[in-house]
Every structure is written in structure tokens, then in C-alpha cells.
Design a protein around this motif. Structure first.
Motif, short mmCIF file in Angstrom:
data_model
loop_
_atom_site.label_atom_id
_atom_site.label_comp_id
_atom_site.label_asym_id
_atom_site.label_seq_id
_atom_site.Cartn_x
_atom_site.Cartn_y
_atom_site.Cartn_z
N ILE A 49 0.84 -1.21 0.00
CA ILE A 49 0.00 0.00 0.00
C ILE A 49 0.87 1.26 0.00
CG2 ILE A 49 -1.63 1.33 1.43
CD1 ILE A 49 -2.72 -1.52 2.33
N LEU A 50 1.91 1.24 0.81
CA LEU A 50 2.76 2.44 0.93
C LEU A 50 3.58 2.69 -0.35
CD1 LEU A 50 3.89 2.02 4.65
CD2 LEU A 50 2.34 3.76 3.73
N THR A 51 4.10 1.62 -0.94
CA THR A 51 4.90 1.84 -2.17
C THR A 51 3.97 2.26 -3.32
OG1 THR A 51 4.81 -0.54 -2.53
CG2 THR A 51 6.85 0.32 -1.66
N ARG A 52 2.74 1.72 -3.31
CA ARG A 52 1.78 2.14 -4.33
C ARG A 52 1.44 3.63 -4.18
NH1 ARG A 52 -3.97 -0.82 -4.64
NH2 ARG A 52 -4.11 0.29 -2.67
N ALA A 53 1.49 4.08 -2.92
CA ALA A 53 1.21 5.49 -2.65
C ALA A 53 2.42 6.37 -2.94
CB ALA A 53 0.79 5.65 -1.19
N GLY A 54 3.52 5.75 -3.34
CA GLY A 54 4.67 6.54 -3.76
C GLY A 54 5.83 6.55 -2.79
N PRO A 56 9.16 5.32 -1.17
CA PRO A 56 10.22 4.42 -1.63
C PRO A 56 10.36 3.22 -0.69
CG PRO A 56 11.14 6.42 -0.66
CD PRO A 56 9.67 6.61 -0.71
N TRP A 57 10.84 2.09 -1.23
CA TRP A 57 10.86 0.87 -0.42
C TRP A 57 11.71 0.96 0.84
CZ3 TRP A 57 15.27 -1.80 0.63
CH2 TRP A 57 16.34 -1.70 -0.25
N PRO A 58 12.84 1.73 0.85
CA PRO A 58 13.59 1.79 2.12
C PRO A 58 12.79 2.42 3.25
CG PRO A 58 14.95 2.56 0.28
CD PRO A 58 13.55 2.47 -0.23
N ALA A 59 11.79 3.22 2.91
CA ALA A 59 10.93 3.79 3.96
C ALA A 59 9.73 2.89 4.21
CB ALA A 59 10.46 5.18 3.53
N ALA A 60 9.23 2.25 3.14
CA ALA A 60 8.04 1.41 3.29
C ALA A 60 8.33 0.15 4.12
CB ALA A 60 7.52 1.02 1.91
N LEU A 61 9.54 -0.38 3.95
CA LEU A 61 9.87 -1.64 4.65
C LEU A 61 9.83 -1.48 6.18
CD1 LEU A 61 10.39 -4.43 3.58
CD2 LEU A 61 12.84 -3.95 3.52
N PRO A 62 10.50 -0.46 6.75
CA PRO A 62 10.38 -0.27 8.20
C PRO A 62 8.95 0.02 8.64
CG PRO A 62 12.18 1.07 7.34
CD PRO A 62 11.45 0.51 6.16
N GLY A 116 -0.90 -5.42 -7.30
CA GLY A 116 0.20 -5.72 -8.21
C GLY A 116 0.86 -4.46 -8.72
N GLY A 117 1.77 -4.63 -9.63
CA GLY A 117 2.43 -3.48 -10.26
C GLY A 117 3.25 -2.65 -9.30
N ILE A 118 3.72 -3.28 -8.24
CA ILE A 118 4.51 -2.55 -7.26
C ILE A 118 5.92 -2.32 -7.82
CG2 ILE A 118 5.57 -2.75 -4.96
CD1 ILE A 118 3.06 -4.62 -4.35
#
Lengths: 299, 241
Positions: A49-54, A56-62, A116-118
Motif C-alpha cells: 500500500i505504501l509503495t503504491r502510494a509513492g 520508496p521501499w527503504p521507507a516502506a519496509l520499516p 500488483g504493479g509494485i
């Protein structure tokens, strides 16, 4: 073939993190968490959800780890007064609830189609280079998780977890707050499972409710039991073994001319048979817990 | 320094009280034994005092402090209460020394070390085997270890659930004598649930006989020992001695 091997190794590392998480809860703390996939799923969906919202993964992962830690905290608080067996059943129900939410709340989770489409990991790389970079990241995170779990097991907190596992009533009679310990280990385990779920989503660039079926929890349990309940290294070995078998067995259909529709059943049968064999021949698992060393802590 | 239970009602299922308005008192430095037939509420009483069971009515008071709402672990840590369960009361894979350390985890490290050495001196049998696994001990030695571990934080109230269960008559006598020595040495009050009436009364100051969750008889240990009706009807002993 190289790409397939890399895929198996990446999945082994991701599920290795999930297995280390479960091992901390169940192997060290004795908590029968049959809802592990819910924690994995919360992390996976949060990252999606967070990466779809824009983000970046280093912030979304934590952030995914934090969401799953919160989920673990809630599961621990929810059943604080339940006896161990009833709590175990409750965790199974919680996992189903999480899956049903993922299945039905289309606006948030994409419903049955999933998300999808992440934008996955290392979008600037392609093919083998991307797989190698992903493997390096996953292996590094697995190593970090395993070292943290091992360190936790050696601390005072780890010792209390083992007391809780061996004899919760006696642990309480010695002045330990086992509800607080349970909540804490579920939150820590939740963060680890959320990390695994987040990585899974970023690697496959997809997450859907079918990935949260109860069977997935039992697959992670299989890894831990096969490897050796209570031993961090065992959880990693178990994850590698089960993931390799799970991914490799479909190749058998070419070797022994099996119909494709039997492949799924065959791998479940093979894994079940191996678990049975290990439980009968080596009930402590392939890498058993070294109780004496783990317990002893001289003043 | 008094431990008291006032008009307590408690049970495991709704509308079925095991303890019916039960009151007892343990004065400082006293050994008080709770006797009674099976199902009379002896162990339930201990569980209520230690906090494993929440009373529906009444109060448990330790040293003037009402223990209502205080969970088990805080009663052990902060209220001077120590509890030795009847079974599974040691950690077998750990050494004797480690078991004792566990009892003193909430004591400052220097004080814990000193206390541990002191207890190993008081329990020479355990001291000689301090590095051995606890599951290598005999039944009597295990009970001694459980008692010693409970004493690690220096409690004021010691709750013992059938400490003589499963012991040989010889070990039983030794254990009860030891409980008296603990009281004399540590000044701790002891509330003990027992099935072995005559032997436990020999070392007790007072006793309560429970029947159906109520105090049926109370008095000095001598009075209970000499009460033939109590012995015949409730203790299964005939005249107690």
C-alpha cells in the motif's frame, strides 16, 4: 537454471526471516502462534500500500515492520488471559480475519486481485543482476534477523522466555510478568515477520489474499520444526530445505512423467513425509536446541 | 507483617464458590497449616492469596496492604510473598545454582550473590552439588531446592502447596523440620497446605481445617492434633496421633 537457483535462494532467505520470527515466538517463548502468516501479511500489505502510494521501499519496509509489530502486540494483548491452547486457536482465527479483510476490502487491498504493479527492489537493474542484488539484500536482512534473535535468546529476556516456555506458572511464581513477555516477543516477532512479508511483496511485486492462506503458516511451522524448534540456525536450515523442496519438486513431473495437476499434491505429500520422518527419527529437529549452553549464565 | 484473608469468596466457574466467606490470619513468624479433605478449597485458598485466582468478594491483605488488583508477579516482587507450587517447582535442565539465581532475579546483583552463597551454606546438600542439574536431585532435595529458591528474595510470607507430596516418611519429617528451621532463621511466616496432617501439625503453630470452602475448625496445632472428631471426620487419621 541460474535464475531459478537465485529465486530459490531469495525465497529461502525471505522465509528464513519468517521462520526465525516464529522460532523466537514458539521455539524460545513456547507460544503456539498459528497466525504467523497474519503478521507476514500485515507487513506485506503495508509495504504494498505504501509503495503504491509513492513511498520508496527503504521507507516502506520499516513502516511495514512497524505495522506487523503492532499486529503482534495486538494479538498478544488480545489473548492475554487465554490458556495456551485457546490462544493458539485464536491466532488461527486472527489470521483468517486478516485474510478476509484482505479479500474483501477492495478499496485498500485490491480484494481478490491483490495489489500488483509494485515498484520492486532495485528497479534500475535487470535479470540476474537484479536477482543477485535482491539475494544480497535478503541474505543480509536474514543474517541481521538471525543474529538479533540469537542475541535476544542469550539475554535475560531470552531466559525468561524459556522459563515461560518450560513452566509459565512457575515463571510467574518467580515474579516474572509473562503477559508482558508474551506481548513483547510477539511484537518483536511481528516486526521480523513483517520484514519478511515486505520483502516478499517487493521481490514479487505483488501480494494477494491467496498468499495468506492458513497453509502458509503451517509451511513456516514445518520449517521451524524440521530445522529444530528453539534453534535459530535450525530455523534457517529448515527454511532453506522446505523452500528448496517446495520449489524443486515440480521438476520431478518431467523426470517421472507425472501429470501437472498432481505436482501440487506431490510437494505437500513430500514435505509432510519428510516432517514425519524427522519427527520420528530426530524429534528435536535437524539442528536441535542446545539447552545447557543457552541456559547457563554464571554470575 | 500479617497476612490475612477476609471473607473471601472465590471459584473457578461462575456461581460455584469453592471458598465461601473464608477468613484466616497468619501472624508474623507463624507457621499455619491448612488442612481438610479433598475439594475443601485448600489449594484454591493459596491460589487466591498468591493472585492466580481473583476473589469474587473479600480481601487479601499482606502487611496492611490490600492485594486486590495486584497481579501475581507484583505480589512476588513487591509484596514479600513467595509461593512454592506443589509440582514442577524446579527447572530440571538448569543447575542448582542457576535455579537459585532465578529466585533472586529481582534482587540487586551483589546482594543476590551474597544471598546465594548464604543459602548454599544453609543447604549443604545443595551446596555440594551446586553445579549439578536440578533434575538429578531426589524428590526431597528438589523440594529443598524449591524452598531455597523461594527464599532468595527474602520474602516475609512463604506459601507452600503440599510440600511433602510424594516424599518418603523419612524425607517428610526432615522437610517439616526444615520448614521450622526456615521460620526460626528467616523470621518468615509460613502458610502451608498439607495432606499429611499429623506430621505438618507437629511443626505448626496454628491450623485451620477447611470443609466445603469454610473454616470448620481453627486453633493451635496442639488443639487440632488432640481433636479426635477433626481427625476422624476430616483428616482421615482417626485420632490425629
Amino acid at each position: 537454471m541460474l535464475e531459478f537457483c537465485l529465486h530459490v535462494l531469495i525465497m529461502s532467505a525471505i522465509f528464513g526471516i519468517a521462520a526465525v520470527s516464529l522460532n523466537l515466538q514458539a521455539g524460545t517463548g513456547g507460544l503456539l502462534n498459528f497466525g504467523q502468516i497474519a503478521l507476514f501479511g500485515i507487513g506485506a500489505y503495508a509495504v504494498a500500500i505504501l509503495t503504491r502510494a509513492g513511498l520508496p521501499w527503504p521507507a516502506a519496509l520499516p513502516a511495514g515492520m512497524a505495522a506487523a509489530a503492532l499486529g503482534g502486540f495486538a494479538i498478544g494483548r488480545l489473548g492475554r488471559d487465554l490458556a495456551a491452547e485457546y490462544w493458539a486457536l485464536a491466532t488461527l482465527a486472527v489470521a483468517e480475519l486478516v485474510r478476509l479483510v484482505a479479500l474483501n476490502e477492495d478499496w485498500l487491498t485490491g480484494g481478490p486481485q491483490g495489489i500488483g504493479g509494485i515498484v520492486g527492489l532495485f528497479p534500475g537493474l535487470d535479470g540476474v543482476a537484479r536477482a543477485l542484488a535482491t539475494l544480497a539484500l535478503a541474505a543480509l536482512l536474514l543474517l541481521g534477523t538471525a543474529l538479533m534473535a540469537r542475541r535476544l535468546g542469550q539475554t535475560q529476556f531470552g531466559r525468561v522466555l524459556r522459563l515461560m516456555r518450560e513452566n509459565p506458572d512457575l515463571a510467574t511464581a518467580l515474579g516474572h510478568d509473562i503477559v508482558a513477555c508474551k506481548v513483547k516477543v510477539l511484537a518483536i516477532g511481528g516486526a521480523m515477520a513483517g520484514l519478511a512479508g515486505g520483502l516478499y511483496t517487493l521481490y514479487l511485486a505483488f501480494i494477494g489474499p491467496d498468499q495468506l492462506l492458513p497453509f502458509e503458516t503451517f509451511l513456516i511451522w514445518t520449517m521451524v520444526v524440521l530445522g529444530g524448534l528453539g534453534n535459530v540456525a535450525g530455523a534457517v536450515v529448515g527454511a532453506m530445505l522446505v523452500t528448496t523442496l517446495y520449489a524443486g519438486i515440480p521438476f520431478l513431473k518431467d523426470a517421472v512423467a507425472l501429470p501437472s495437476d498432481l505436482t501440487g499434491s506431490l510437494r505437500v505429500f513430500a514435505i509432510g513425509s519428510i516432517v514425519l520422518a524427522v519427527l520420528m527419527l530426530k524429534p528435536q529437529g535437524l539442528v536441535p536446541e542446545r539447552l545447557r549452553r543457552l541456559h547457563a549464565q554464571r554470575p | 507483617m500479617t497476612l490475612s484473608v477476609h471473607e473471601v469468596r472465590a471459584g473457578y466457574v461462575p456461581d460455584a464458590d469453592i471458598l465461601n466467606s473464608l477468613s484466616i490470619t497468619v501472624e508474623p513468624g507463624e507457621i499455619v497449616t491448612i488442612l481438610g479433605p479433598n475439594g475443601s478449597g485448600k489449594s484454591t485458598l493459596l491460589k487466591t492469596v498468591v493472585g492466580q485466582l481473583r476473589p469474587r468478594a473479600g480481601r487479601v491483605v499482606a502487611d496492611g496492604r490490600d492485594l486486590a488488583g495486584i497481579p501475581v508477579h507484583r505480589r512476588i516482587r513487591d509484596c514479600g510473598v513467595a509461593y512454592v507450587p506443589q509440582l514442577d517447582n524446579i527447572f530440571g535442565p538448569l543447575t542448582i545454582r542457576e535455579n537459585l539465581e532465578l529466585g533472586g532475579q529481582f534482587v540487586a546483583p551483589a546482594a543476590r550473590r551474597a544471598r546465594l552463597e548464604q543459602l548454599l551454606e544453609h543447604y549443604p546438600n545443595l551446596g555440594r552439588k551446586a553445579g549439578a542439574r536440578a533434575d538429578s536431585l531426589s524428590g526431597g532435595e528438589r523440594q529443598m531446592l524449591a524452598l531455597a529458591r523461594a527464599l532468595m528474595p527474602g520474602p516475609r510470607h512463604l506459601l507452600l502447596d503440599e510440600p511433602s507430596a510424594g516424599l518418603s516418611p523419612l524425607m517428610m519429617d526432615e522437610l517439616f523440620a526444615h520448614i521450622r528451621r526456615i521460620r526460626d532463621r528467616e523470621g518468615v511466616s509460613v502458610l502451608m497446605v498439607e495432606q499429611n496432617a499429623a506430621e505438618s501439625l507437629e511443626v505448626s503453630d496454628r491450623a485451620y481445617v477447611l470443609v466445603m470452602g469454610r473454616v470448620h475448625r481453627e486453633g493451635t496445632a496442639r488443639e487440632i492434633l488432640e481433636d479426635e472428631t477433626v481427625g476422624q471426620l476430616y483428616l482421615g487419621t482417626g485420632p490425629v496421633h
